[in-house]
Design a protein around this motif. Structure first.
Motif, short mmCIF file in Angstrom:
data_model
loop_
_atom_site.label_atom_id
_atom_site.label_comp_id
_atom_site.label_asym_id
_atom_site.label_seq_id
_atom_site.Cartn_x
_atom_site.Cartn_y
_atom_site.Cartn_z
N PRO A 10 -18.60 -4.18 2.36
CA PRO A 10 -17.82 -3.33 3.25
C PRO A 10 -18.50 -1.99 3.47
O PRO A 10 -19.20 -1.48 2.57
N HIS A 44 0.85 -1.20 0.00
CA HIS A 44 0.00 0.00 0.00
C HIS A 44 0.88 1.25 0.00
O HIS A 44 0.64 2.21 -0.73
N ASP A 49 -16.70 0.09 8.77
CA ASP A 49 -17.43 -1.17 8.60
C ASP A 49 -18.38 -1.43 9.77
O ASP A 49 -19.51 -1.89 9.58
O1 KG4 Z 1 -6.94 -1.76 2.03
P1 KG4 Z 1 -8.22 -2.51 2.05
O2 KG4 Z 1 -8.87 -2.83 0.72
O3 KG4 Z 1 -8.08 -3.85 2.83
C1 KG4 Z 1 -7.28 -3.95 3.98
O4 KG4 Z 1 -6.04 -4.11 3.82
O5 KG4 Z 1 -7.85 -3.81 5.06
O6 KG4 Z 1 -9.23 -1.66 2.94
C2 KG4 Z 1 -10.53 -2.08 3.13
C3 KG4 Z 1 -11.24 -1.04 3.99
C4 KG4 Z 1 -12.62 -1.50 4.42
O7 KG4 Z 1 -12.73 -1.27 5.80
C5 KG4 Z 1 -13.54 -0.56 3.64
O8 KG4 Z 1 -14.75 -0.26 4.32
C6 KG4 Z 1 -12.69 0.69 3.50
O9 KG4 Z 1 -11.39 0.17 3.25
N1 KG4 Z 1 -13.11 1.51 2.37
C7 KG4 Z 1 -13.58 2.76 2.51
C8 KG4 Z 1 -13.95 3.20 1.21
N2 KG4 Z 1 -13.67 2.19 0.33
C9 KG4 Z 1 -13.14 1.16 1.07
N3 KG4 Z 1 -13.74 3.54 3.59
C10 KG4 Z 1 -14.27 4.77 3.42
N4 KG4 Z 1 -14.66 5.23 2.22
C11 KG4 Z 1 -14.51 4.50 1.09
N5 KG4 Z 1 -14.91 4.98 -0.09
#
Ligand code: KG4
Ligand code: ZN
Length: 424
Positions: free
Chosen positions: A239, A177, A228
């Motif tokens: 999510p 990331h 979440d």
């Molecule tokens: O980086 P990621 O895809 O997976 C991990 O490494 O955790 O992050 C996923 C997180 C989830 O909690 C999801 O609800 C959040 O990112 N997320 C967002 C948005 N798109 C994904 N949170 C706020 N606004 C968004 N548009």
């Protein structure tokens, strides 16, 4: 010569993959016993792996790397080259499989990765028009994450590396990331990073491909986790982030007076559990039965505004510390799934500009989990000669800065010379 931390805790010199190494690799050889020898790199565990020759190291597109991501609920594969060109990528979301449970079920995730990863990998290789023999390296997320899924991806990468004689690149998911901004915007080191995902919420100084200094982390929930959990509370599904963002866009953020946890306190640590409780209490204070649309929108807007405000307040301390310790730094980077949130991106832009920094926010599809970032992190590691042995272990926990104090703690003295930068 770089040093890699072996699973047994000893450091072993790992030869950088220079032209000489390529010449060695190009020679077909018989099967040799596992263990390494002066004429064979430590990571090279089979003679059959040493052909055919990869592209020359000075070719513009060097290196060509296959990336595999399986640490959570996305099975993803990508082929990326050294110019940053994504030759092919695919992401298979397991959302439908986990949705009935309101969150990711580790056993379901691991089984699903196992079922799909081979097919996905074959597909991206075909789309990239590349053979396994043409790869210069195979990268996979080796942690942190759900261990069953991490094992599936890492074992797949090991199999390809072994069968085709390619270097294995064990990638830290958080580093992937963190380094995405170098793929999308060629951001130079050092830069300040706000890493906001479903499992992590950290402020880090990124000093090099494998050197991170953590300034703060969360005491309780990660930012994405808070999104979440609030979404689940409001019945918005999983999510939660994208759903909360959609509802928040229609709401009045000022209707509910939600707290800004830790606001005004020194340091860069975060806390979101108090905010989550406040949203629950506000939701319970509303008339029983399904939420009115306006109430739902106002709750979502109030929560999102408070969370972004809280992130910004903590980041302010990080920005001050970064500009003081690294005056040559020019960038604030935001990464991880929550970085896809457009209200957060807008708020960060203003903060970065106030400190004379440029904000770099990768496109939303590269903020959420994907294999392009894993392949790219593999490219960055390969360029540094940071190659991993085939017995490298998957890691459910893998801090980017092993010497960082725990949340709320103070930093211990610097480690003895020579240890800095090794993996925890
Ligand atoms: O980086 P990621 O895809 O997976 C991990 O490494 O955790 O992050 C996923 C997180 C989830 O909690 C999801 O609800 C959040 O990112 N997320 C967002 C948005 N798109 C994904 N949170 C706020 N606004 C968004 N548009
Ligand atoms: Zn992630």
């Amino acid at each position: 010569m770089k040093r890699e931390m072996r699973p047994n805790g000893r450091t072993t010199p790992v030869p950088p993959l220079g032209p000489a190494a390529h010449r060695r690799l190009a020679k077909p050889r018989g099967v040799v016993p596992i263990g390494g020898s002066p004429s064979r790199p430590a990571w090279c565990m089979s003679g059959i792996m040493c052909a055919p020759a990869p592209a020359p190291r000075d070719a513009p597109a060097w290196p060509l790397v296959l990336g595999i991501e399986t640490s959570c609920d996305e099975t993803a594969c990508a082929v990326v080259d050294g110019t940053g060109t994504v030759r092919a990528e695919a992401v298979l979301s397991q959302l439908d499989e986990h949705a009935p449970f309101g969150g990711v079920v580790p056993e379901i995730a691991a089984r699903s990765h196992l079922e799909h990863v081979d097919r996905l990998m074959t597909r991206v290789m075909t789309q990239a028009g590349a053979t396994y023999g043409e790869l210069d390296g195979v990268a996979a997320t080796a942690g942190p994450g759900l261990i069953g899924g991490v094992m599936v991806g890492l074992m797949t990468a090991k199999a390809v590396a072994l069968a085709h004689g390619k270097p294995l690149l064990a990638v830290n998911h958080l580093a992937a990331h963190a380094l995405t901004a170098r793929l999308t915007d060629t951001v130079p080191f050092p830069y300040l990073l706000l890493l906001v995902s479903g499992g992590h919420c950290q402020i880090l100084v990124v000093e090099a491909v494998d050197r991170f200094r953590r300034l703060g982390t969360t005491i309780d929930d990660a930012a994405g986790e808070a999104f979440d959990k609030v979404a689940k509370m409001l019945g918005l599904g999983y999510p939660g982030g994208p759903a909360v963002e959609r509802w928040a866009a229609r709401g009045n953020a000022g209707r509910f007076a939600f707290p800004r946890p830790l606001k005004g306190r020194p340091g860069c640590d975060f806390s979101f559990s108090g905010l989550k409780t406040a949203v629950r209490q506000a939701a319970e204070s509303l008339p029983p039965g399904p939420f009115a649309e306006a109430d739902l929108a106002d709750l979502a807007a109030g929560f999102q505004a408070a969370l972004i405000d809280s992130l910004g307040d903590r980041l302010e301390h990080g920005l001050q510390a970064f500009t003081a310790s690294h005056p040559e730094g020019r960038h604030l980077v935001v990464a991880g799934g929550v970085a896809a949130n457009s209200a957060l991106r807008a708020a960060l832009l203003a903060r970065a500009e106030a400190h004379g920094l440029a904000l770099v926010a990768p496109p939303p599809r590269l903020c959420t989990d994907n294999a392009v970032m894993v392949a790219w992190a593999g490219i960055e590691r390969l360029r540094q000669g940071l190659i991993d042995p085939l017995d490298v272990a998957p890691r459910p926990r893998w801090p980017l800065d092993p010497h960082a104090p725990p949340a709320g703690g103070t930093r211990p003295p610097a480690p003895p010379a020579g240890e800095a930068g090794t993996k925890a």
